[in-house]
Design a protein around this motif. Structure first.
Motif, short mmCIF file in Angstrom:
data_model
loop_
_atom_site.label_atom_id
_atom_site.label_comp_id
_atom_site.label_asym_id
_atom_site.label_seq_id
_atom_site.Cartn_x
_atom_site.Cartn_y
_atom_site.Cartn_z
N THR A 137 0.80 -1.22 0.00
CA THR A 137 0.00 0.00 0.00
C THR A 137 0.84 1.27 0.00
O THR A 137 0.29 2.35 -0.17
CB THR A 137 -0.95 0.03 1.21
OG1 THR A 137 -0.18 -0.26 2.37
CG2 THR A 137 -2.06 -0.96 1.06
N CYS A 138 2.14 1.16 0.23
CA CYS A 138 2.99 2.36 0.28
C CYS A 138 2.92 3.08 -1.06
O CYS A 138 3.04 2.48 -2.11
CB CYS A 138 4.43 1.96 0.58
SG CYS A 138 5.58 3.33 0.44
N ILE A 139 2.71 4.40 -0.98
CA ILE A 139 2.59 5.16 -2.22
C ILE A 139 3.88 5.89 -2.57
O ILE A 139 3.92 6.67 -3.51
CB ILE A 139 1.43 6.17 -2.14
CG1 ILE A 139 1.60 7.07 -0.92
CG2 ILE A 139 0.09 5.45 -2.10
CD1 ILE A 139 0.62 8.21 -0.87
N GLY A 140 4.91 5.66 -1.79
CA GLY A 140 6.20 6.24 -2.13
C GLY A 140 6.25 7.75 -2.06
O GLY A 140 7.00 8.39 -2.78
N CYS A 141 5.45 8.33 -1.15
CA CYS A 141 5.37 9.78 -1.12
C CYS A 141 6.59 10.42 -0.48
O CYS A 141 6.88 11.58 -0.70
CB CYS A 141 4.12 10.21 -0.35
SG CYS A 141 4.15 9.65 1.35
N GLY A 142 7.30 9.66 0.34
CA GLY A 142 8.50 10.20 0.97
C GLY A 142 8.23 11.09 2.17
O GLY A 142 9.15 11.73 2.68
N SER A 143 6.99 11.13 2.65
CA SER A 143 6.70 11.93 3.84
C SER A 143 7.52 11.46 5.03
O SER A 143 8.01 12.25 5.83
CB SER A 143 5.23 11.81 4.21
OG SER A 143 4.44 12.42 3.26
N CYS A 144 7.65 10.15 5.14
CA CYS A 144 8.37 9.59 6.28
C CYS A 144 9.82 10.05 6.23
O CYS A 144 10.41 10.39 7.26
CB CYS A 144 8.28 8.07 6.26
SG CYS A 144 8.68 7.33 4.69
N ALA A 145 10.40 10.09 5.05
CA ALA A 145 11.80 10.49 4.93
C ALA A 145 11.97 11.96 5.28
O ALA A 145 12.97 12.35 5.87
CB ALA A 145 12.30 10.23 3.52
N GLU B 71 3.37 10.15 10.37
CA GLU B 71 3.27 11.02 9.21
C GLU B 71 2.75 10.29 7.98
O GLU B 71 2.24 10.91 7.06
CB GLU B 71 4.66 11.61 8.93
CG GLU B 71 4.65 12.89 8.15
CD GLU B 71 4.12 14.06 8.99
OE1 GLU B 71 3.98 15.13 8.41
OE2 GLU B 71 3.85 13.88 10.19
N CYS B 72 2.86 8.98 7.94
CA CYS B 72 2.50 8.24 6.74
C CYS B 72 1.03 8.42 6.39
O CYS B 72 0.15 8.13 7.21
CB CYS B 72 2.80 6.75 6.95
SG CYS B 72 2.38 5.77 5.52
N PRO B 73 0.72 8.93 5.21
CA PRO B 73 -0.68 9.24 4.89
C PRO B 73 -1.55 8.01 4.69
O PRO B 73 -2.76 8.08 4.87
CB PRO B 73 -0.56 10.06 3.60
CG PRO B 73 0.73 9.67 3.00
CD PRO B 73 1.64 9.32 4.13
S1 SF4 Z 1 5.09 7.97 4.24
FE1 SF4 Z 1 6.73 6.56 3.65
S2 SF4 Z 1 5.88 4.54 4.05
FE2 SF4 Z 1 4.15 5.95 4.05
S3 SF4 Z 1 3.38 5.90 1.94
FE3 SF4 Z 1 4.85 7.62 2.07
S4 SF4 Z 1 6.79 6.67 1.42
FE4 SF4 Z 1 5.42 4.98 1.93
#
Ligand code: SF4
Ligand code: SF4
Lengths: 570, 194
Positions: free
Chosen positions: B48-56, B99-101
């Motif tokens: 389900t990870c959308i690769g948004c990079g919020s976590c990073a 933070e992960c949406p």
């Molecule tokens: S916040 Fe990180 S783990 Fe969550 S969807 Fe975005 S990239 Fe994936």
């Protein structure tokens, strides 16, 4: 009862024209800018006439955009009234200098030294402006100024000197090299002062005296600081403290992290009290944001913070008892086992054992687990019975009596004057507890006593801590009865940027009064975070307390303060 | 009086001994019981990870790096970038999880981490991915992915042949990233589509 507006009008009539931009935030908070020439008199007036007998610290702020430096004096009272006056003094950035308050308040010493070494603000009439937290080679770079480029300063290449070492590495040094001195290219005149060693050795008056080092690594405290005592025979004549061994510059780091990320750094100031630190920072930010915390979240915060107080007091007391060994090893084992139960309780809520990062702006991270109340019903009565037994155990132990009774006595008046904090202050009979003075969360609705001692000796300090545990258990029981259901986070998303503003928020840390002064300039990062830690204040009082005691009692006295040098150094 | 005290001193350890207090943990043999809220090593739901990079971005220690990983869901994560966590720096604060949406990053009860090298505790998406499908599901996903790829290929061919002759009833996400979709064809254990 005195309120902030009354204090303001009294000040304005006594010092016409000296008080600028006053702001009465609430009944308990007064903000004002004071004429730099009058600050000494204003503080004297506050202390003499308006019962502001608690100098709670000061913070330096670098307003680089206005080309000004600011020192904020935090004035409070030991229980006479709840007003905290935040008095700002401005000084030009080119040659910053303001009047020292050390003549009025003994404990202003360290706060001013810290501001001097971090910001380069000179304090007139301060008798000992020596570096406190920084190492000697960082003196003169004023690291907390906003234009500080880092260490070593690689952007100009002037101050940092790269020296290749014999084994092929490069070492960066800030002091001028001999070549630089010869060529006259030393960028800045470095302040000259005697080193810590020279200062203490200057105190040796005769051959019968010598200096004993306790620390920086000493079993006495769970962290490094150097306590040197000048002894003459069996008696201590003077104590010297050198701190800053684990200075982490957390206040500066937080300026470079987003508001949210800052929470994780507050954990690391003092891991035993990380929940109070979280609370203090989040509370200050909530104040600026004007966020209301949902009631359930408030109760959860109180519950975990009180649990954290229990575990902190248990480890503080247990650790201390090992120091006066022969009495202490068994209780230490008992206490650490008991603490384990409390830690497990906290862990079941926060998910971490020590560094919780649990409190969030306007709420908390997790809700209580379903079986939390049941677990508490088992653990809390157990801890209670154990604490009662500890109290009894200490009361009947003759060795404990001999080592603790009437040792390190701190009378109430002295305790107030030196600005000692927390249980050590309350042991002297001063009823001063932030939960009552500056009530936050749901504390006003809860019923609890402020535990005080009578004599202020080591035995009292331990006794106060143990009885505070019982009081905390009582608070938690009330909370569990009353906790409503509902949300634990604010409904709206907390904005990433915090509107410009400032707040000073105080909580009762297990070690005493902890305050955070947070300034926002409207960005996504704090402009300045000043931490007024309780052990910083307590540690400062050690040298006068040690004067004249036996060498064997030094450890008992220093240990009974329940120290956390990590928080003092930040 | 003294006698009474002495008797008490003897009864004290007895009382403790009979309290049923767990005082020793048999750690490596018996792992202590961890609560559901435990913040241990991360668990990534790569499906389900959308690769948004919020976590990073939120990580205070910048220990999350977005790295390519094959076994995610290309329909959701177009760039196929997934978090890789450097546990040498991670302090288990949990901000990334908050933070992960799409709530695909969790922190689990696994708290044991060993290694001989520093690189051993840099865990890529493959190490922290927790979602696993049964063999049957994997086969289904593979078929699904193949079907989508085939449809796309057909659509492409058709589009190449004549402008708007035939509209492939492809799924919404079938328009772009056709190559990545093939990547999901590989013996994916974490599944392709969801
Ligand atoms: S916040 Fe990180 S783990 Fe969550 S969807 Fe975005 S990239 Fe994936
Ligand atoms: S738990 Fe905290 S430190 Fe670890 S990866 Fe997540 S945000 Fe970074």
């Amino acid at each position: 009862m005195t309120t902030a507006s009354e204090v303001l009008s009294s000040l304005q009539s006594a010092f016409p024209g000296a008080i600028k931009d006053p702001r009465v935030e609430s009944d308990a908070r007064l903000w004002a800018t004071v004429d730099p020439k009058r600050i000494y008199d204003v503080c004297k007036y506050l202390t003499d006439k308006l019962n502001f007998d608690h100098y709670s610290g000061s913070a330096g702020v670098d307003w680089i955009a206005n080309n000004e430096m600011e020192v904020v004096e935090i004035m409070a009272s030991h229980g006479a009234h709840p007003v905290v006056a935040m008095l700002k003094v401005r000084t030009p950035r080119d040659n910053p200098s303001i009047k020292s308050l050390t003549g009025l308040y003994w404990n202003a010493d360290w706060y001013e030294r810290e501001i001097w070494e971090m910001f380069g603000i000179n304090f007139e009439n301060h008798s000992g402006l020596y570096p406190l937290l920084l190492s000697d080679e960082l003196m003169g770079v004023w690291p907390w100024r906003k234009d500080f480029k880092g260490y070593p300063d690689l952007t100009t290449g002037q101050r940092a000197v790269a020296l290749p070492t014999a084994n092929g590495y490069t070492e960066f040094r800030i002091p001028p090299t001999p070549a630089e001195i010869e060529a006259g290219t030393v960028p800045k005149e470095r302040p000259k002062y005697p080193s810590f060693r020279e200062r203490e050795e200057a105190e040796i008056k005769s051959d019968s005296e010598m200096i004993m080092h306790l620390g920086p690594q000493h079993a006495m405290v769970p962290g490094p600081f150097l306590l040197d005592i000048l002894v003459e025979g069996e008696r201590v004549r003077k104590g010297f403290l050198d701190v800053g061994y684990i200075h982490k510059g957390i206040e500066k780091i937080m300026e470079n992290r987003t508001w949210l990320q800052g929470i994780t750094y507050t954990d690391r100031m003092c891991y035993v009290a990380s929940l109070s630190n979280n609370e203090c920072y989040c509370g200050a930010v909530e104040k600026i944001l004007g966020l209301e915390v949902p009631e359930r979240a408030q109760y959860i915060r109180v519950i975990v913070e009180e649990l954290s107080r229990i575990q902190s007091h248990l480890i503080g007391t247990g650790e201390f008892l090992t120091l006066i060994a022969g009495v202490g090893y068994a209780p230490w084992q008992y206490m650490i086992i008991d603490r384990e139960h409390v830690i497990s309780l906290i862990e079941s809520v926060t998910g971490a054992r020590l560094t919780h990062s649990f409190v969030r702006f306007g709420g908390v991270r997790n809700d209580l687990p379903d079986d939390f109340a049941e677990k508490c019903k088992i653990t809390l009565p157990y801890i209670k019975s154990r604490i009662n037994e500890f109290i009894e155990l200490f009361a009947q132990d003759p060795i404990y009596d001999l080592r603790m009774k009437d040792v390190g006595v701190l009378p109430a008046e002295t305790a107030k004057e030196v600005g000692i904090a927390g249980p050590a202050l309350r042991a002297s009979g001063v009823s001063y507890d932030m939960r009552v003075e500056d009530p936050i969360l749901v504390y006003p609705d809860l019923d609890f006593k402020v535990i005080t001692g009578t004599k202020g000796d080591c035995a009292d300090r331990i006794d106060v801590r143990l009885r505070e545990i019982l009081e905390s258990i009582y608070i938690i029981e009330q909370c569990l009865d009353r906790i409503p259901s509902g949300p634990i986070k604010p409904e709206a998303k907390v904005p990433k940027k915090v509107p410009a503003g400032e707040a000073y928020y105080r909580v009762e840390d297990p070690r005493g009064e902890m305050g955070m002064y947070v300034i926002s300039d409207g960005g996504d990062k704090p402009y300045r975070v000043k931490v007024r830690g309780p052990f910083y204040a307590t540690l400062q009082t050690l040298p006068p307390l040690l004067e004249g005691v036996y060498v064997a009692d030094v450890v008992a006295i220093a240990g009974s303060m329940d120290g956390c040098p990590s928080e003092a150094d930040r | 009086m003294l006698k009474k005290k002495m008797i008490k001193n003897f009864t004290w350890p007895l009382k403790v001994a009979t309290h049923g207090v767990e005082s020793t943990r048999l750690y490596p043999e018996v792992m202590m019981e961890l609560p559901a809220a435990e913040r241990g090593i991360h668990e990534l739901d790569a499906t389900t990870c959308i690769g948004c990079g919020s976590c990073a971005r939120v990580c205070p220690n910048s220990c999350i790096e977005m790295v390519p990983y094959k076994y995610g869901n290309p329909l959701k994560n177009k760039k196929m970038q997934f978090p890789q966590i450097d546990y040498g720096r991670c302090m288990f604060c949990g901000l990334c999880v908050d933070e992960c949406p799409v709530e695909c990053l969790k922190m689990g009860k696994n708290v044991v981490m060993t290694g001989w090298e520093r690189e051993d505790i840099v865990k890529g998406p493959g190490d922290i991915a927790a979602r696993k499908h049964s063999a049957k599901e994997v086969a289904e996903f593979e078929a699904e992915a193949k079907r989508i790829a085939a449809e796309k290929a057909a659509a492409k061919k058709a589009a190449a042949k004549e402008g708007a002759a035939k509209k492939a009833p492809a799924k919404a996400a079938g328009e772009k990233a056709p190559k990545k979709a093939e990547g999901a064809n590989d013996k994916s254990k974490n599944g392709g589509a969801s």
